[in-house]
Design a protein around this motif. Sequence first.
Motif, PDB file in Angstrom:
ATOM      1  N   LEU A  76       0.792  -1.397   0.031  1.00  0.00           N
ATOM      2  CA  LEU A  76      -0.106   0.139  -0.009  1.00  0.00           C
ATOM      3  C   LEU A  76       0.839   1.379  -0.081  1.00  0.00           C
ATOM      4  O   LEU A  76       0.110   2.375  -0.341  1.00  0.00           O
ATOM      5  CB  LEU A  76      -0.949  -0.024   1.146  1.00  0.00           C
ATOM      6  CG  LEU A  76      -1.985  -1.052   0.996  1.00  0.00           C
ATOM      7  CD1 LEU A  76      -2.696  -1.180   2.444  1.00  0.00           C
ATOM      8  CD2 LEU A  76      -2.991  -0.664   0.366  1.00  0.00           C
ATOM      9  N   ASP A  79       0.083   5.657   0.755  1.00  0.00           N
ATOM     10  CA  ASP A  79      -1.260   6.067   0.357  1.00  0.00           C
ATOM     11  C   ASP A  79      -2.237   5.526   1.552  1.00  0.00           C
ATOM     12  O   ASP A  79      -3.593   6.558   1.795  1.00  0.00           O
ATOM     13  CB  ASP A  79      -1.800   5.534  -0.794  1.00  0.00           C
ATOM     14  CG  ASP A  79      -0.964   6.271  -1.980  1.00  0.00           C
ATOM     15  OD1 ASP A  79      -0.052   7.087  -1.768  1.00  0.00           O
ATOM     16  OD2 ASP A  79      -1.078   5.743  -3.359  1.00  0.00           O
ATOM     17  N   HIS A  80      -2.016   4.414   1.593  1.00  0.00           N
ATOM     18  CA  HIS A  80      -3.428   3.954   2.854  1.00  0.00           C
ATOM     19  C   HIS A  80      -3.211   4.860   4.054  1.00  0.00           C
ATOM     20  O   HIS A  80      -4.316   5.436   4.658  1.00  0.00           O
ATOM     21  CB  HIS A  80      -3.108   2.514   3.062  1.00  0.00           C
ATOM     22  CG  HIS A  80      -4.347   1.970   3.789  1.00  0.00           C
ATOM     23  ND1 HIS A  80      -5.573   2.031   3.572  1.00  0.00           N
ATOM     24  CD2 HIS A  80      -4.439   1.325   5.028  1.00  0.00           C
ATOM     25  CE1 HIS A  80      -6.590   1.595   4.498  1.00  0.00           C
ATOM     26  NE2 HIS A  80      -5.573   1.105   5.407  1.00  0.00           N
ATOM     27  N   GLU A  83      -4.261   8.248   3.827  1.00  0.00           N
ATOM     28  CA  GLU A  83      -5.833   8.524   3.893  1.00  0.00           C
ATOM     29  C   GLU A  83      -6.509   8.487   5.187  1.00  0.00           C
ATOM     30  O   GLU A  83      -7.347   9.122   5.551  1.00  0.00           O
ATOM     31  CB  GLU A  83      -6.461   7.585   2.920  1.00  0.00           C
ATOM     32  CG  GLU A  83      -7.980   7.753   2.598  1.00  0.00           C
ATOM     33  CD  GLU A  83      -8.682   6.675   1.729  1.00  0.00           C
ATOM     34  OE1 GLU A  83      -7.741   5.755   1.047  1.00  0.00           O
ATOM     35  OE2 GLU A  83      -9.708   6.565   1.624  1.00  0.00           O
ATOM     36  N   ARG A  84      -5.809   7.649   5.971  1.00  0.00           N
ATOM     37  CA  ARG A  84      -6.465   7.455   7.408  1.00  0.00           C
ATOM     38  C   ARG A  84      -6.170   8.808   7.967  1.00  0.00           C
ATOM     39  O   ARG A  84      -7.153   9.164   8.784  1.00  0.00           O
ATOM     40  CB  ARG A  84      -5.980   6.571   8.323  1.00  0.00           C
ATOM     41  CG  ARG A  84      -6.245   4.935   7.798  1.00  0.00           C
ATOM     42  CD  ARG A  84      -5.934   3.979   8.631  1.00  0.00           C
ATOM     43  NE  ARG A  84      -6.120   4.317   9.910  1.00  0.00           N
ATOM     44  CZ  ARG A  84      -5.752   3.674  10.954  1.00  0.00           C
ATOM     45  NH1 ARG A  84      -4.803   2.606  10.838  1.00  0.00           N
ATOM     46  NH2 ARG A  84      -5.820   3.894  12.358  1.00  0.00           N
TER      47      ARG A  84
END
Lengths: 161, 374
Positions: A76, A79-80, A83-84
Amino acid sequence: MDPVLEILEKDARISPDEIAKLTKLKKEEVKKRIKKYEKDGVILKYKAVINKELMKDNSREVRALIEVNIVPQKDLGFDHIAERIYSFPEVTSCMLVSGTYDLLLVVEGKDLHAVSSFVAEKLSPMENVRGTVTHFLLKKYKEDGVMLRRKEANKRIAISY
Amino acid sequence: MAPSGIRVFFDIVLGMDDVISLGVGEPDFDTPWKVRESAIYSLEQGYTNYTSNKGLYKLRLYVSRHLKNKFGLDYDPDEEILITVGTSEGLDLSFRAILEPQDEVIIPQPSYVSYGPVVDLAGGVPVFVDTEKSRFKLKPSDLDKACTKKTKGLLLNYPSNPTGVSYTRKELKELSRIILKHNLLVISDEIYGELTYDYKHTPLATLGKSMKERVIYLNGFSKAYAMTGWRVAFACGSREIISAMTKIHQYTMLCAPTNSQVAACEALHSCADSVVEMRKEYSRRRDFVVDRLKSMGLDCVKPEGAFYVFPSVKKTGLDAMEFANKLLKKKKVAVVPGTAFGEKYQNNIRISYSYSLDHLKEALDRIESFLKSR
Protein backbone atom coordinates in the motif's frame (compact mmCIF):
# COMPACT_ATOMS: atom_id res chain seq x y z
CA MET A 1 -2.97 25.88 -19.77
CA ASP A 2 -6.41 26.52 -21.22
CA PRO A 3 -7.01 30.29 -21.00
CA VAL A 4 -10.42 29.56 -19.47
CA LEU A 5 -8.68 27.91 -16.51
CA GLU A 6 -6.01 30.59 -16.32
CA ILE A 7 -8.66 33.28 -16.02
CA LEU A 8 -10.76 31.34 -13.48
CA GLU A 9 -7.71 30.59 -11.36
CA LYS A 10 -7.16 34.34 -10.98
CA ASP A 11 -10.82 35.24 -10.45
CA ALA A 12 -13.41 32.52 -9.90
CA ARG A 13 -16.32 34.96 -9.88
CA ILE A 14 -15.92 35.98 -13.50
CA SER A 15 -18.89 35.07 -15.72
CA PRO A 16 -18.70 32.81 -18.79
CA ASP A 17 -19.82 35.79 -20.84
CA GLU A 18 -16.82 37.81 -19.71
CA ILE A 19 -14.46 34.90 -20.21
CA ALA A 20 -15.79 34.66 -23.76
CA LYS A 21 -14.95 38.32 -24.37
CA LEU A 22 -11.45 37.87 -22.96
CA THR A 23 -10.63 34.76 -24.94
CA LYS A 24 -12.61 35.33 -28.15
CA LEU A 25 -14.29 31.96 -27.57
CA LYS A 26 -18.05 31.55 -27.92
CA LYS A 27 -19.97 31.81 -24.68
CA GLU A 28 -21.42 28.35 -25.20
CA GLU A 29 -17.95 26.90 -25.70
CA VAL A 30 -16.74 28.48 -22.44
CA LYS A 31 -19.72 27.05 -20.56
CA LYS A 32 -19.13 23.64 -22.09
CA ARG A 33 -15.48 23.61 -21.08
CA ILE A 34 -16.21 24.69 -17.52
CA LYS A 35 -18.83 21.97 -17.16
CA LYS A 36 -16.39 19.37 -18.40
CA TYR A 37 -13.63 20.56 -16.08
CA GLU A 38 -16.04 20.38 -13.16
CA LYS A 39 -17.19 16.92 -14.16
CA ASP A 40 -13.63 15.62 -14.61
CA GLY A 41 -12.52 17.11 -11.31
CA VAL A 42 -10.04 19.51 -12.94
CA ILE A 43 -11.99 22.29 -11.27
CA LEU A 44 -12.61 21.03 -7.75
CA LYS A 45 -14.08 23.98 -5.94
CA TYR A 46 -14.54 27.76 -6.05
CA LYS A 47 -13.52 29.60 -2.91
CA ALA A 48 -12.44 32.94 -1.50
CA VAL A 49 -8.95 33.52 -0.12
CA ILE A 50 -9.53 35.05 3.31
CA ASN A 51 -6.95 36.96 5.28
CA LYS A 52 -7.76 35.66 8.75
CA GLU A 53 -5.21 38.00 10.29
CA LEU A 54 -7.70 40.80 9.75
CA MET A 55 -10.74 39.07 11.26
CA LYS A 56 -11.95 40.79 14.40
CA ASP A 57 -14.29 38.11 15.78
CA ASN A 58 -13.37 34.90 17.58
CA SER A 59 -13.45 32.71 14.51
CA ARG A 60 -9.68 32.89 14.11
CA GLU A 61 -8.31 29.42 14.37
CA VAL A 62 -5.03 27.99 15.50
CA ARG A 63 -3.06 26.28 12.82
CA ALA A 64 -0.06 24.01 12.94
CA LEU A 65 2.25 22.46 10.40
CA ILE A 66 2.97 18.90 11.46
CA GLU A 67 5.80 16.74 10.19
CA VAL A 68 4.87 13.08 10.35
CA ASN A 69 7.19 10.11 10.07
CA ILE A 70 5.35 6.97 9.03
CA VAL A 71 6.11 3.34 8.35
CA PRO A 72 4.96 2.51 4.85
CA GLN A 73 2.80 -0.57 4.50
CA LYS A 74 3.53 -3.51 2.27
CA ASP A 75 1.68 -3.23 -1.06
CA LEU A 76 0.00 0.00 0.00
CA GLY A 77 3.00 2.32 0.41
CA PHE A 78 2.07 5.63 2.02
CA ASP A 79 -1.31 6.10 0.43
CA HIS A 80 -3.41 4.07 2.81
CA ILE A 81 -2.02 5.54 6.00
CA ALA A 82 -2.13 9.00 4.43
CA GLU A 83 -5.81 8.51 3.74
CA ARG A 84 -6.48 7.54 7.34
CA ILE A 85 -4.78 10.74 8.42
CA TYR A 86 -6.21 13.22 5.92
CA SER A 87 -9.74 11.95 6.49
CA PHE A 88 -9.78 13.76 9.85
CA PRO A 89 -11.52 17.11 9.28
CA GLU A 90 -8.88 18.83 11.41
CA VAL A 91 -6.35 18.11 8.65
CA THR A 92 -6.78 20.84 6.01
CA SER A 93 -3.78 19.88 3.88
CA CYS A 94 -1.76 16.73 3.57
CA MET A 95 1.31 16.27 1.37
CA LEU A 96 3.82 13.47 0.87
CA VAL A 97 7.29 15.00 0.73
CA SER A 98 10.90 13.93 0.33
CA GLY A 99 13.46 14.53 3.07
CA THR A 100 13.66 13.75 6.77
CA TYR A 101 9.96 13.14 7.25
CA ASP A 102 7.17 11.77 5.06
CA LEU A 103 3.92 13.66 5.45
CA LEU A 104 3.48 17.37 5.94
CA LEU A 105 0.09 18.26 7.41
CA VAL A 106 -1.71 21.50 8.06
CA VAL A 107 -4.00 21.04 11.04
CA GLU A 108 -6.57 23.52 12.25
CA GLY A 109 -8.28 23.77 15.59
CA LYS A 110 -10.23 26.35 17.55
CA ASP A 111 -7.38 26.74 20.05
CA LEU A 112 -3.98 25.39 21.04
CA HIS A 113 -5.58 22.70 23.14
CA ALA A 114 -7.67 21.38 20.25
CA VAL A 115 -4.63 20.99 18.02
CA SER A 116 -2.50 19.35 20.72
CA SER A 117 -5.18 16.89 21.65
CA PHE A 118 -5.61 15.95 18.00
CA VAL A 119 -1.89 15.19 17.82
CA ALA A 120 -1.78 13.39 21.17
CA GLU A 121 -4.99 11.41 20.89
CA LYS A 122 -5.47 10.77 17.21
CA LEU A 123 -2.29 11.17 15.23
CA SER A 124 0.59 9.93 17.40
CA PRO A 125 -1.08 6.73 18.64
CA MET A 126 -1.63 5.50 15.09
CA GLU A 127 0.15 2.26 14.50
CA ASN A 128 2.19 3.35 11.52
CA VAL A 129 3.09 6.79 12.82
CA ARG A 130 6.66 6.73 14.09
CA GLY A 131 6.84 10.28 15.27
CA THR A 132 5.60 13.86 14.82
CA VAL A 133 7.00 17.37 15.08
CA THR A 134 4.45 20.15 15.52
CA HIS A 135 5.10 23.74 14.40
CA PHE A 136 2.43 26.18 15.48
CA LEU A 137 1.82 28.78 12.84
CA LEU A 138 2.54 32.29 14.05
CA LYS A 139 1.89 34.40 10.98
CA LYS A 140 1.04 33.76 7.39
CA TYR A 141 2.51 36.07 4.76
CA LYS A 142 1.46 34.50 1.49
CA GLU A 143 -1.03 31.84 0.49
CA ASP A 144 -1.54 30.27 -2.94
CA GLY A 145 0.31 33.11 -4.64
CA VAL A 146 -1.67 35.79 -2.82
CA MET A 147 0.13 38.12 -0.42
CA LEU A 148 -1.85 38.42 2.80
CA ARG A 149 -1.66 42.11 3.48
CA ARG A 150 -3.86 45.12 3.34
CA LYS A 151 -4.67 46.39 -0.11
CA GLU A 152 -2.27 49.13 -1.02
CA ALA A 153 -3.33 52.48 -2.35
CA ASN A 154 -2.87 53.03 -6.07
CA LYS A 155 0.63 54.32 -6.62
CA ARG A 156 0.07 55.64 -10.12
CA ILE A 157 -1.07 59.17 -10.78
CA ALA A 158 -4.65 59.16 -12.06
CA ILE A 159 -3.98 60.58 -15.50
CA SER A 160 -0.90 60.82 -17.70
CA TYR A 161 0.03 60.81 -21.37
CA MET B 1 2.27 72.16 -26.31
CA ALA B 2 -0.99 70.45 -25.44
CA PRO B 3 -4.02 72.75 -25.55
CA SER B 4 -4.59 74.49 -22.22
CA GLY B 5 -8.05 72.88 -21.91
CA ILE B 6 -6.31 69.55 -21.51
CA ARG B 7 -4.08 70.81 -18.75
CA VAL B 8 -7.08 72.19 -16.86
CA PHE B 9 -8.83 68.86 -17.32
CA PHE B 10 -5.82 66.93 -16.02
CA ASP B 11 -5.68 69.21 -12.98
CA ILE B 12 -9.34 68.52 -12.20
CA VAL B 13 -8.78 64.76 -12.46
CA LEU B 14 -5.67 64.89 -10.28
CA GLY B 15 -7.59 66.90 -7.70
CA MET B 16 -10.33 64.28 -7.33
CA ASP B 17 -9.76 61.30 -5.09
CA ASP B 18 -12.66 59.04 -6.02
CA VAL B 19 -12.21 59.03 -9.78
CA ILE B 20 -12.23 55.76 -11.76
CA SER B 21 -9.53 56.52 -14.27
CA LEU B 22 -8.90 55.08 -17.70
CA GLY B 23 -6.37 57.80 -18.32
CA VAL B 24 -3.05 56.35 -17.30
CA GLY B 25 -0.16 55.95 -19.73
CA GLU B 26 1.84 53.35 -17.83
CA PRO B 27 1.56 49.67 -16.85
CA ASP B 28 -0.52 48.68 -13.83
CA PHE B 29 1.85 45.85 -12.96
CA ASP B 30 4.61 46.35 -10.43
CA THR B 31 8.15 45.90 -11.70
CA PRO B 32 8.97 42.17 -11.40
CA TRP B 33 10.31 41.43 -7.92
CA LYS B 34 13.58 39.98 -9.27
CA VAL B 35 14.32 43.37 -10.78
CA ARG B 36 13.42 45.32 -7.65
CA GLU B 37 15.42 42.94 -5.51
CA SER B 38 18.49 43.33 -7.72
CA ALA B 39 18.27 47.10 -7.31
CA ILE B 40 18.04 46.78 -3.52
CA TYR B 41 21.10 44.53 -3.59
CA SER B 42 23.00 47.01 -5.75
CA LEU B 43 22.31 49.69 -3.13
CA GLU B 44 23.52 47.41 -0.35
CA GLN B 45 26.67 46.74 -2.33
CA GLY B 46 27.24 50.47 -2.64
CA TYR B 47 26.58 50.98 -6.34
CA THR B 48 25.99 54.66 -5.77
CA ASN B 49 28.44 56.18 -8.24
CA TYR B 50 28.31 57.38 -11.82
CA THR B 51 28.59 54.89 -14.63
CA SER B 52 30.34 55.67 -17.92
CA ASN B 53 28.46 58.19 -20.06
CA LYS B 54 27.29 55.51 -22.42
CA GLY B 55 25.97 53.39 -19.57
CA LEU B 56 27.15 50.22 -17.81
CA TYR B 57 29.03 48.05 -20.27
CA LYS B 58 27.18 45.00 -18.96
CA LEU B 59 23.83 46.57 -19.79
CA ARG B 60 24.93 47.60 -23.30
CA LEU B 61 26.20 44.07 -23.84
CA TYR B 62 22.90 42.58 -22.64
CA VAL B 63 20.94 44.96 -24.87
CA SER B 64 23.13 44.00 -27.81
CA ARG B 65 22.66 40.27 -27.16
CA HIS B 66 18.93 40.69 -26.60
CA LEU B 67 18.45 42.46 -29.95
CA LYS B 68 20.61 39.89 -31.70
CA ASN B 69 18.69 36.94 -30.26
CA LYS B 70 15.26 38.40 -30.68
CA PHE B 71 15.50 40.16 -34.03
CA GLY B 72 18.87 39.24 -35.51
CA LEU B 73 19.86 42.89 -35.10
CA ASP B 74 23.58 43.67 -34.77
CA TYR B 75 24.57 46.66 -32.66
CA ASP B 76 28.06 47.03 -31.26
CA PRO B 77 27.82 47.59 -27.48
CA ASP B 78 30.89 49.83 -27.60
CA GLU B 79 29.83 52.32 -30.18
CA GLU B 80 26.29 51.81 -31.35
CA ILE B 81 24.30 51.66 -28.10
CA LEU B 82 23.65 54.47 -25.62
CA ILE B 83 21.80 54.02 -22.33
CA THR B 84 19.42 56.95 -21.82
CA VAL B 85 17.18 58.32 -19.09
CA GLY B 86 14.00 56.90 -20.57
CA THR B 87 13.08 56.95 -24.23
CA SER B 88 12.09 60.59 -23.71
CA GLU B 89 15.76 61.50 -23.41
CA GLY B 90 16.57 59.32 -26.42
CA LEU B 91 14.08 61.31 -28.48
CA ASP B 92 15.46 64.63 -27.33
CA LEU B 93 19.06 63.58 -28.02
CA SER B 94 18.14 62.23 -31.45
CA PHE B 95 16.70 65.50 -32.65
CA ARG B 96 19.38 67.66 -31.08
CA ALA B 97 22.00 65.47 -32.76
CA ILE B 98 20.56 65.37 -36.28
CA LEU B 99 18.64 68.62 -36.85
CA GLU B 100 19.90 71.87 -38.38
CA PRO B 101 17.68 74.92 -37.82
CA GLN B 102 14.47 74.72 -39.85
CA ASP B 103 14.93 71.06 -40.78
CA GLU B 104 11.57 69.38 -41.08
CA VAL B 105 10.52 66.22 -39.27
CA ILE B 106 7.43 64.34 -40.35
CA ILE B 107 5.26 63.11 -37.50
CA PRO B 108 2.20 60.97 -38.19
CA GLN B 109 -0.74 62.10 -36.06
CA PRO B 110 -2.39 61.44 -33.66
CA SER B 111 0.87 61.26 -31.75
CA TYR B 112 2.33 61.22 -28.27
CA VAL B 113 2.34 64.73 -26.76
CA SER B 114 6.07 65.32 -26.60
CA TYR B 115 6.93 64.66 -30.25
CA GLY B 116 6.13 68.11 -31.65
CA PRO B 117 7.74 69.99 -28.74
CA VAL B 118 11.03 68.02 -28.80
CA VAL B 119 11.44 68.78 -32.51
CA ASP B 120 10.64 72.45 -31.80
CA LEU B 121 13.11 72.60 -28.93
CA ALA B 122 15.85 71.22 -31.17
CA GLY B 123 15.23 74.03 -33.67
CA GLY B 124 13.40 71.87 -36.19
CA VAL B 125 9.95 72.13 -37.67
CA PRO B 126 7.43 69.38 -36.93
CA VAL B 127 5.27 68.53 -39.95
CA PHE B 128 2.20 66.61 -38.85
CA VAL B 129 0.58 64.15 -41.22
CA ASP B 130 -2.96 63.12 -40.38
CA THR B 131 -3.58 59.37 -40.52
CA GLU B 132 -7.26 59.27 -39.56
CA LYS B 133 -8.49 58.29 -43.03
CA SER B 134 -6.08 55.36 -43.24
CA ARG B 135 -7.12 53.84 -39.90
CA PHE B 136 -4.34 55.69 -38.08
CA LYS B 137 -1.53 54.16 -40.14
CA LEU B 138 0.80 56.36 -42.16
CA LYS B 139 0.23 55.70 -45.86
CA PRO B 140 3.36 55.58 -48.03
CA SER B 141 1.72 57.98 -50.52
CA ASP B 142 0.95 60.47 -47.72
CA LEU B 143 4.54 60.26 -46.53
CA ASP B 144 5.72 60.86 -50.09
CA LYS B 145 3.50 63.94 -50.44
CA ALA B 146 4.66 65.41 -47.13
CA CYS B 147 8.37 65.29 -48.05
CA THR B 148 10.04 68.55 -49.13
CA LYS B 149 13.66 69.57 -49.72
CA LYS B 150 13.86 70.48 -46.06
CA THR B 151 12.63 67.14 -44.74
CA LYS B 152 15.34 65.59 -42.60
CA GLY B 153 13.55 62.83 -40.83
CA LEU B 154 10.50 60.82 -39.96
CA LEU B 155 9.38 60.02 -36.44
CA LEU B 156 7.60 56.68 -36.28
CA ASN B 157 5.98 55.27 -33.15
CA TYR B 158 4.59 51.77 -33.31
CA PRO B 159 2.66 50.27 -31.63
CA SER B 160 1.29 53.76 -31.14
CA ASN B 161 0.30 55.82 -28.19
CA PRO B 162 -2.64 56.85 -28.40
CA THR B 163 -4.14 54.52 -31.04
CA GLY B 164 -2.47 51.15 -30.39
CA VAL B 165 -2.07 50.55 -34.14
CA SER B 166 1.17 49.10 -35.42
CA TYR B 167 2.78 48.11 -38.71
CA THR B 168 3.39 44.67 -40.16
CA ARG B 169 6.68 43.84 -41.82
CA LYS B 170 5.03 44.26 -45.22
CA GLU B 171 3.65 47.68 -44.36
CA LEU B 172 7.05 48.79 -43.09
CA LYS B 173 8.69 47.63 -46.30
CA GLU B 174 6.33 49.81 -48.30
CA LEU B 175 7.16 52.79 -46.09
CA SER B 176 10.88 52.06 -46.38
CA ARG B 177 10.77 52.63 -50.16
CA ILE B 178 9.61 56.21 -49.62
CA ILE B 179 12.09 56.67 -46.76
CA LEU B 180 14.96 55.68 -49.07
CA LYS B 181 13.59 57.72 -51.96
CA HIS B 182 13.78 60.91 -49.87
CA ASN B 183 16.92 59.90 -48.00
CA LEU B 184 15.25 60.35 -44.60
CA LEU B 185 16.59 59.56 -41.16
CA VAL B 186 14.04 57.69 -39.07
CA ILE B 187 13.61 58.04 -35.35
CA SER B 188 11.78 54.84 -34.54
CA ASP B 189 10.14 54.90 -31.12
CA GLU B 190 9.41 51.24 -30.49
CA ILE B 191 8.90 51.44 -26.73
CA TYR B 192 5.69 49.37 -27.01
CA GLY B 193 7.27 46.82 -29.37
CA GLU B 194 7.13 43.99 -26.82
CA LEU B 195 3.43 44.64 -26.39
CA THR B 196 2.32 43.58 -29.88
CA TYR B 197 -0.56 41.12 -29.94
CA ASP B 198 -1.51 39.86 -33.36
CA TYR B 199 1.81 39.41 -35.11
CA LYS B 200 5.52 39.61 -34.43
CA HIS B 201 6.90 43.10 -33.97
CA THR B 202 9.39 44.11 -36.68
CA PRO B 203 11.99 46.73 -35.79
CA LEU B 204 12.43 49.08 -38.73
CA ALA B 205 16.19 48.60 -38.51
CA THR B 206 15.83 44.94 -39.49
CA LEU B 207 14.78 45.84 -43.05
CA GLY B 208 18.22 45.72 -44.58
CA LYS B 209 21.50 47.60 -44.27
CA SER B 210 20.30 50.71 -46.07
CA MET B 211 17.51 51.08 -43.47
CA LYS B 212 19.58 50.16 -40.44
CA GLU B 213 22.14 52.90 -41.10
CA ARG B 214 19.42 55.59 -41.15
CA VAL B 215 17.35 54.41 -38.20
CA ILE B 216 17.71 55.51 -34.60
CA TYR B 217 16.07 52.64 -32.79
CA LEU B 218 14.62 53.73 -29.46
CA ASN B 219 13.40 51.27 -26.88
CA GLY B 220 13.49 50.87 -23.13
CA PHE B 221 12.29 49.09 -20.05
CA SER B 222 9.32 51.23 -19.02
CA LYS B 223 6.49 49.43 -20.77
CA ALA B 224 7.62 45.85 -21.36
CA TYR B 225 9.04 45.40 -17.86
CA ALA B 226 6.71 47.81 -16.05
CA MET B 227 9.62 50.10 -15.11
CA THR B 228 8.36 53.60 -15.93
CA GLY B 229 9.66 55.25 -12.77
CA TRP B 230 13.17 53.84 -13.16
CA ARG B 231 13.86 56.07 -16.18
CA VAL B 232 16.08 53.77 -18.18
CA ALA B 233 16.10 53.07 -21.91
CA PHE B 234 18.44 52.66 -24.84
CA ALA B 235 19.14 54.23 -28.22
CA CYS B 236 20.79 52.27 -31.01
CA GLY B 237 22.09 53.57 -34.29
CA SER B 238 25.08 54.20 -36.49
CA ARG B 239 28.41 55.01 -34.86
CA GLU B 240 28.22 58.66 -36.05
CA ILE B 241 24.77 59.34 -34.69
CA ILE B 242 25.29 57.55 -31.36
CA SER B 243 28.58 59.39 -30.90
CA ALA B 244 26.84 62.75 -31.50
CA MET B 245 24.04 61.81 -29.11
CA THR B 246 26.56 60.68 -26.48
CA LYS B 247 28.30 64.05 -26.67
CA ILE B 248 25.08 65.87 -25.78
CA HIS B 249 24.13 63.27 -23.18
CA GLN B 250 27.48 63.59 -21.38
CA TYR B 251 27.04 67.33 -20.88
CA THR B 252 23.34 67.37 -20.12
CA MET B 253 22.71 64.12 -18.27
CA LEU B 254 26.07 62.47 -17.60
CA CYS B 255 24.57 59.02 -17.19
CA ALA B 256 21.35 57.16 -16.47
CA PRO B 257 20.73 56.32 -12.78
CA THR B 258 23.12 53.54 -11.79
CA ASN B 259 20.67 51.41 -9.81
CA SER B 260 18.19 51.60 -12.65
CA GLN B 261 20.85 50.33 -15.01
CA VAL B 262 21.64 47.41 -12.70
CA ALA B 263 17.91 46.67 -12.50
CA ALA B 264 17.63 46.80 -16.29
CA CYS B 265 20.40 44.17 -16.56
CA GLU B 266 18.33 41.89 -14.35
CA ALA B 267 15.21 42.56 -16.44
CA LEU B 268 16.99 41.40 -19.60
CA HIS B 269 18.67 38.56 -17.79
CA SER B 270 15.69 36.91 -16.10
CA CYS B 271 12.33 38.47 -16.89
CA ALA B 272 11.37 37.19 -20.34
CA ASP B 273 8.59 35.14 -18.72
CA SER B 274 7.13 38.15 -16.95
CA VAL B 275 6.95 40.01 -20.26
CA VAL B 276 5.08 37.10 -21.85
CA GLU B 277 2.64 36.98 -18.92
CA MET B 278 1.95 40.71 -19.01
CA ARG B 279 1.53 40.67 -22.79
CA LYS B 280 -1.02 37.87 -22.50
CA GLU B 281 -2.95 39.82 -19.89
CA TYR B 282 -2.97 43.06 -21.94
CA SER B 283 -4.07 41.18 -25.03
CA ARG B 284 -7.08 39.70 -23.21
CA ARG B 285 -8.03 43.06 -21.79
CA ARG B 286 -7.80 44.57 -25.25
CA ASP B 287 -10.28 42.04 -26.63
CA PHE B 288 -12.58 42.67 -23.69
CA VAL B 289 -12.49 46.45 -23.96
CA VAL B 290 -12.84 46.58 -27.76
CA ASP B 291 -15.80 44.22 -27.55
CA ARG B 292 -17.50 46.27 -24.85
CA LEU B 293 -16.96 49.54 -26.73
CA LYS B 294 -18.36 48.03 -29.89
CA SER B 295 -21.46 46.82 -28.11
CA MET B 296 -21.99 50.35 -26.77
CA GLY B 297 -21.82 51.67 -30.30
CA LEU B 298 -18.45 53.42 -29.96
CA ASP B 299 -16.41 52.73 -33.10
CA CYS B 300 -12.72 52.17 -32.81
CA VAL B 301 -9.83 50.95 -34.91
CA LYS B 302 -8.70 47.67 -33.38
CA PRO B 303 -5.41 48.21 -31.57
CA GLU B 304 -2.59 45.78 -32.38
CA GLY B 305 -0.35 46.68 -29.50
CA ALA B 306 0.41 49.00 -26.55
CA PHE B 307 -2.50 49.39 -24.08
CA TYR B 308 -4.70 52.05 -25.62
CA VAL B 309 -7.87 52.30 -27.65
CA PHE B 310 -8.83 55.50 -29.47
CA PRO B 311 -12.60 55.28 -30.06
CA SER B 312 -14.69 57.91 -31.77
CA VAL B 313 -17.39 59.61 -29.69
CA LYS B 314 -18.81 61.48 -32.66
CA LYS B 315 -22.16 59.68 -32.43
CA THR B 316 -22.81 61.22 -29.03
CA GLY B 317 -22.87 64.69 -30.55
CA LEU B 318 -20.25 65.80 -28.06
CA ASP B 319 -16.69 66.76 -28.89
CA ALA B 320 -13.84 64.99 -27.09
CA MET B 321 -13.36 67.69 -24.45
CA GLU B 322 -17.09 67.94 -23.67
CA PHE B 323 -17.37 64.17 -23.56
CA ALA B 324 -14.44 63.85 -21.16
CA ASN B 325 -15.69 66.65 -18.92
CA LYS B 326 -19.28 65.37 -18.76
CA LEU B 327 -18.18 61.77 -18.19
CA LEU B 328 -15.95 62.92 -15.36
CA LYS B 329 -18.65 65.07 -13.79
CA LYS B 330 -21.52 62.60 -14.10
CA LYS B 331 -19.81 59.24 -13.68
CA LYS B 332 -16.40 60.10 -12.26
CA VAL B 333 -14.62 58.28 -15.05
CA ALA B 334 -11.50 59.90 -16.52
CA VAL B 335 -10.41 59.45 -20.14
CA VAL B 336 -7.98 61.56 -22.17
CA PRO B 337 -9.55 63.77 -24.87
CA GLY B 338 -8.16 63.05 -28.35
CA THR B 339 -7.11 66.68 -28.75
CA ALA B 340 -4.19 65.95 -26.42
CA PHE B 341 -2.66 64.04 -29.32
CA GLY B 342 -3.35 66.56 -32.07
CA GLU B 343 -5.81 69.45 -32.40
CA LYS B 344 -7.74 67.65 -35.11
CA TYR B 345 -8.89 64.77 -32.97
CA GLN B 346 -12.03 66.44 -31.65
CA ASN B 347 -14.03 63.24 -32.03
CA ASN B 348 -11.82 60.74 -30.23
CA ILE B 349 -10.91 59.83 -26.69
CA ARG B 350 -8.04 57.70 -25.48
CA ILE B 351 -8.90 54.83 -23.19
CA SER B 352 -6.10 52.96 -21.47
CA TYR B 353 -6.63 49.31 -20.56
CA SER B 354 -3.67 49.17 -18.27
CA TYR B 355 -6.00 48.31 -15.37
CA SER B 356 -7.30 45.24 -13.59
CA LEU B 357 -10.31 43.58 -15.14
CA ASP B 358 -12.56 44.60 -12.22
CA HIS B 359 -11.54 48.21 -12.69
CA LEU B 360 -12.17 48.04 -16.43
CA LYS B 361 -15.58 46.46 -15.91
CA GLU B 362 -16.67 49.15 -13.46
CA ALA B 363 -15.42 51.97 -15.69
CA LEU B 364 -16.99 50.55 -18.85
CA ASP B 365 -20.31 49.98 -17.06
CA ARG B 366 -20.27 53.62 -16.07
CA ILE B 367 -19.49 54.74 -19.63
CA GLU B 368 -22.34 52.58 -20.89
CA SER B 369 -24.78 54.09 -18.44
CA PHE B 370 -23.49 57.57 -19.33
CA LEU B 371 -24.19 56.88 -23.01
CA LYS B 372 -27.67 55.54 -22.23
CA SER B 373 -28.56 58.59 -20.16
CA ARG B 374 -27.94 60.85 -23.15
